[in-house]
Design a protein around this motif. Sequence first.
Motif, PDB file in Angstrom:
ATOM      1  N   SER A 121       1.023  -1.143   0.098  1.00 56.78           N
ATOM      2  CA  SER A 121      -0.181   0.302  -0.437  1.00 56.78           C
ATOM      3  C   SER A 121       1.062   1.104   0.325  1.00 56.78           C
ATOM      4  N   PRO A 122       0.641   2.614  -0.982  1.00 58.60           N
ATOM      5  CA  PRO A 122       1.841   3.441  -1.325  1.00 58.60           C
ATOM      6  C   PRO A 122       1.088   4.042   0.226  1.00 58.60           C
ATOM      7  N   LYS A 123      -0.218   3.976   1.040  1.00 58.53           N
ATOM      8  CA  LYS A 123      -0.574   4.756   2.093  1.00 58.53           C
ATOM      9  C   LYS A 123       0.426   4.635   3.349  1.00 58.53           C
ATOM     10  N   VAL A 124       0.731   2.975   3.052  1.00 62.41           N
ATOM     11  CA  VAL A 124       1.255   2.893   4.471  1.00 62.41           C
ATOM     12  C   VAL A 124       2.661   2.613   4.262  1.00 62.41           C
ATOM     13  N   ARG A 125       3.085   3.297   3.405  1.00 63.13           N
ATOM     14  CA  ARG A 125       4.595   3.678   2.593  1.00 63.13           C
ATOM     15  C   ARG A 125       4.377   4.914   3.561  1.00 63.13           C
ATOM     16  N   GLU A 126       3.470   5.968   3.170  1.00 60.22           N
ATOM     17  CA  GLU A 126       3.347   7.231   3.220  1.00 60.22           C
ATOM     18  C   GLU A 126       3.116   7.489   4.726  1.00 60.22           C
ATOM     19  N   ALA A 127       2.609   6.679   5.598  1.00 63.41           N
ATOM     20  CA  ALA A 127       2.485   7.001   7.313  1.00 63.41           C
ATOM     21  C   ALA A 127       3.967   5.893   7.242  1.00 63.41           C
ATOM     22  N   ILE A 128       4.764   5.040   7.378  1.00 65.63           N
ATOM     23  CA  ILE A 128       6.018   5.130   7.581  1.00 65.63           C
ATOM     24  C   ILE A 128       6.687   6.312   7.743  1.00 65.63           C
ATOM     25  N   GLY A 129       7.013   7.026   6.716  1.00 61.25           N
ATOM     26  CA  GLY A 129       7.942   7.948   5.467  1.00 61.25           C
ATOM     27  C   GLY A 129       7.798   8.845   7.120  1.00 61.25           C
ATOM     28  N   LYS A 130       6.109   9.370   7.298  1.00 65.84           N
ATOM     29  CA  LYS A 130       5.194  10.504   8.502  1.00 65.84           C
ATOM     30  C   LYS A 130       6.184  10.129   9.676  1.00 65.84           C
ATOM     31  N   ALA A 131       5.956   8.946  10.053  1.00 63.29           N
ATOM     32  CA  ALA A 131       6.720   8.038  11.829  1.00 63.29           C
ATOM     33  C   ALA A 131       7.755   8.345  11.775  1.00 63.29           C
ATOM     34  N   PHE A 132       9.010   8.382  11.435  1.00 65.66           N
ATOM     35  CA  PHE A 132      10.727   8.763  11.056  1.00 65.66           C
ATOM     36  C   PHE A 132      10.713  10.315  10.332  1.00 65.66           C
ATOM     37  N   ALA A 133       9.413  10.789  10.219  1.00 61.56           N
ATOM     38  CA  ALA A 133       9.796  13.142  10.541  1.00 61.56           C
ATOM     39  C   ALA A 133       9.878  12.561   8.811  1.00 61.56           C
ATOM     40  N   ASP A 134       9.556  11.845   8.172  1.00 58.18           N
ATOM     41  CA  ASP A 134      10.256  11.962   6.439  1.00 58.18           C
ATOM     42  C   ASP A 134      11.884  11.502   6.244  1.00 58.18           C
ATOM     43  N   ASN A 135      12.567  10.950   6.983  1.00 57.35           N
ATOM     44  CA  ASN A 135      13.653  11.718   7.080  1.00 57.35           C
ATOM     45  C   ASN A 135      14.051  10.016   6.886  1.00 57.35           C
ATOM     46  N   PRO A 136      15.390   9.422   5.379  1.00 60.81           N
ATOM     47  CA  PRO A 136      15.526   8.174   5.385  1.00 60.81           C
ATOM     48  C   PRO A 136      16.807   7.808   6.151  1.00 60.81           C
ATOM     49  N   LYS A 137      17.165   8.462   6.831  1.00 64.48           N
ATOM     50  CA  LYS A 137      18.866   7.845   7.083  1.00 64.48           C
ATOM     51  C   LYS A 137      18.089   7.513   8.823  1.00 64.48           C
ATOM     52  N   LEU A 138      16.919   7.290   8.887  1.00 67.15           N
ATOM     53  CA  LEU A 138      16.093   7.131  10.793  1.00 67.15           C
ATOM     54  C   LEU A 138      15.193   5.156   9.793  1.00 67.15           C
ATOM     55  N   TYR A 139      15.269   5.240   8.895  1.00 65.13           N
ATOM     56  CA  TYR A 139      14.455   3.706   8.559  1.00 65.13           C
ATOM     57  C   TYR A 139      14.498   3.301   7.460  1.00 65.13           C
ATOM     58  N   THR A 140      14.421   2.162   6.947  1.00 66.68           N
ATOM     59  CA  THR A 140      14.502   1.465   5.621  1.00 66.68           C
ATOM     60  C   THR A 140      13.595   0.787   5.392  1.00 66.68           C
ATOM     61  N   ILE A 141      12.786   0.529   4.197  1.00 63.64           N
ATOM     62  CA  ILE A 141      11.783  -0.345   3.985  1.00 63.64           C
ATOM     63  C   ILE A 141      12.203  -1.354   3.921  1.00 63.64           C
ATOM     64  N   ALA A 142      12.375  -2.238   4.508  1.00 65.80           N
ATOM     65  CA  ALA A 142      13.453  -3.733   4.747  1.00 65.80           C
ATOM     66  C   ALA A 142      13.038  -4.573   4.121  1.00 65.80           C
ATOM     67  N   TRP A 143      11.833  -4.704   3.244  1.00 66.43           N
ATOM     68  CA  TRP A 143      11.193  -6.396   2.685  1.00 66.43           C
ATOM     69  C   TRP A 143      11.276  -5.726   1.297  1.00 66.43           C
ATOM     70  N   GLN A 144      11.375  -4.216   1.486  1.00 67.16           N
ATOM     71  CA  GLN A 144      12.526  -4.334  -0.392  1.00 67.16           C
ATOM     72  C   GLN A 144      14.145  -4.180  -0.348  1.00 67.16           C
ATOM     73  N   ASN A 145      14.850  -3.493   0.770  1.00 65.29           N
ATOM     74  CA  ASN A 145      16.298  -3.789   0.518  1.00 65.29           C
ATOM     75  C   ASN A 145      16.724  -4.800   1.469  1.00 65.29           C
TER      76      ASN A 145
END
Length: 267
Positions: free
Chosen positions: A243-267
């Motif tokens: 879900s793209p909406k889930v991806r957005e929610a994850i990003g928001k929860a990590f302040a939209d900062n990629p150094k704070l998280y990774t989408i693990a099922w894709q990486n």
Amino acid sequence: MKTLLIAGLATATFALLSPALADPIKIGVTPGAYADSVATAAEEAKAQGLDVEVVEFSDWTTPNIALASGDIDANYFQHKPFLDNAIAQRGYDFTDIGVGTLANIGLYSLKHKSFDEIPEGGSVAIANDPVNQGRGLLLLEKAGLIKLKEGVGFKGTLDDIVENPKKLTFTEVEGPQLVRVTGDVDLALGYPHFIVAAKAFDPASGLIYSGIDDRQFAIRFVVRKDHADNADLKKFVSIYQTSPKVREAIGKAFADNPKLYTIAWQN
């Protein structure tokens, strides 16, 4: 009569192979990124015929107790090493059915701008559970503040510190509560999504972070083994991961900062 009997036996056999879940499906989470993203997936699932209830817990012990007792059908708050430790310690009959977000951890200070500024005898707050404490100690070692016994890895504890040149003192704290004590110590282990949720300070202000090398610490959807093949649970995990909406929610929860998280099922 024979046809009805055969049909009844087939239905009973299917029920044994794929145990029915209570209505609605209940998924246990901890606040922040996990709760927000699962809640978003629950909304997406509703449009696809799944009724999902999100149940929040404030600690890292109760979600597994609730899963074992059948109060919830799955939980989403723990990584594989934490799960393995819980199974070994408590004898849970659990397994994971899907990978989620990899939340990076960091070391934070609201008093000092560098590790060099941390004084001798400085205070450090760290997670109190075995696996996450070990993960935090590895980050402290990476920062050059301590040295651990050779080979202990993420299973290390405070007793495994063999070098502590600054004579740091340690306070063990329940993981989700670390954000609340950061201002009271010289240095604290931190989980960015809890920091974002608490609106306590800048989650990007960490002095050091873990990263993709910590792949094994990606959060998992965990169920009892007798529900491992349940179609509804598998469908929900698929919705979460696509879900793209889930991806957005994850990003928001990590302040939209990629150094704070990774989408693990894709990486």
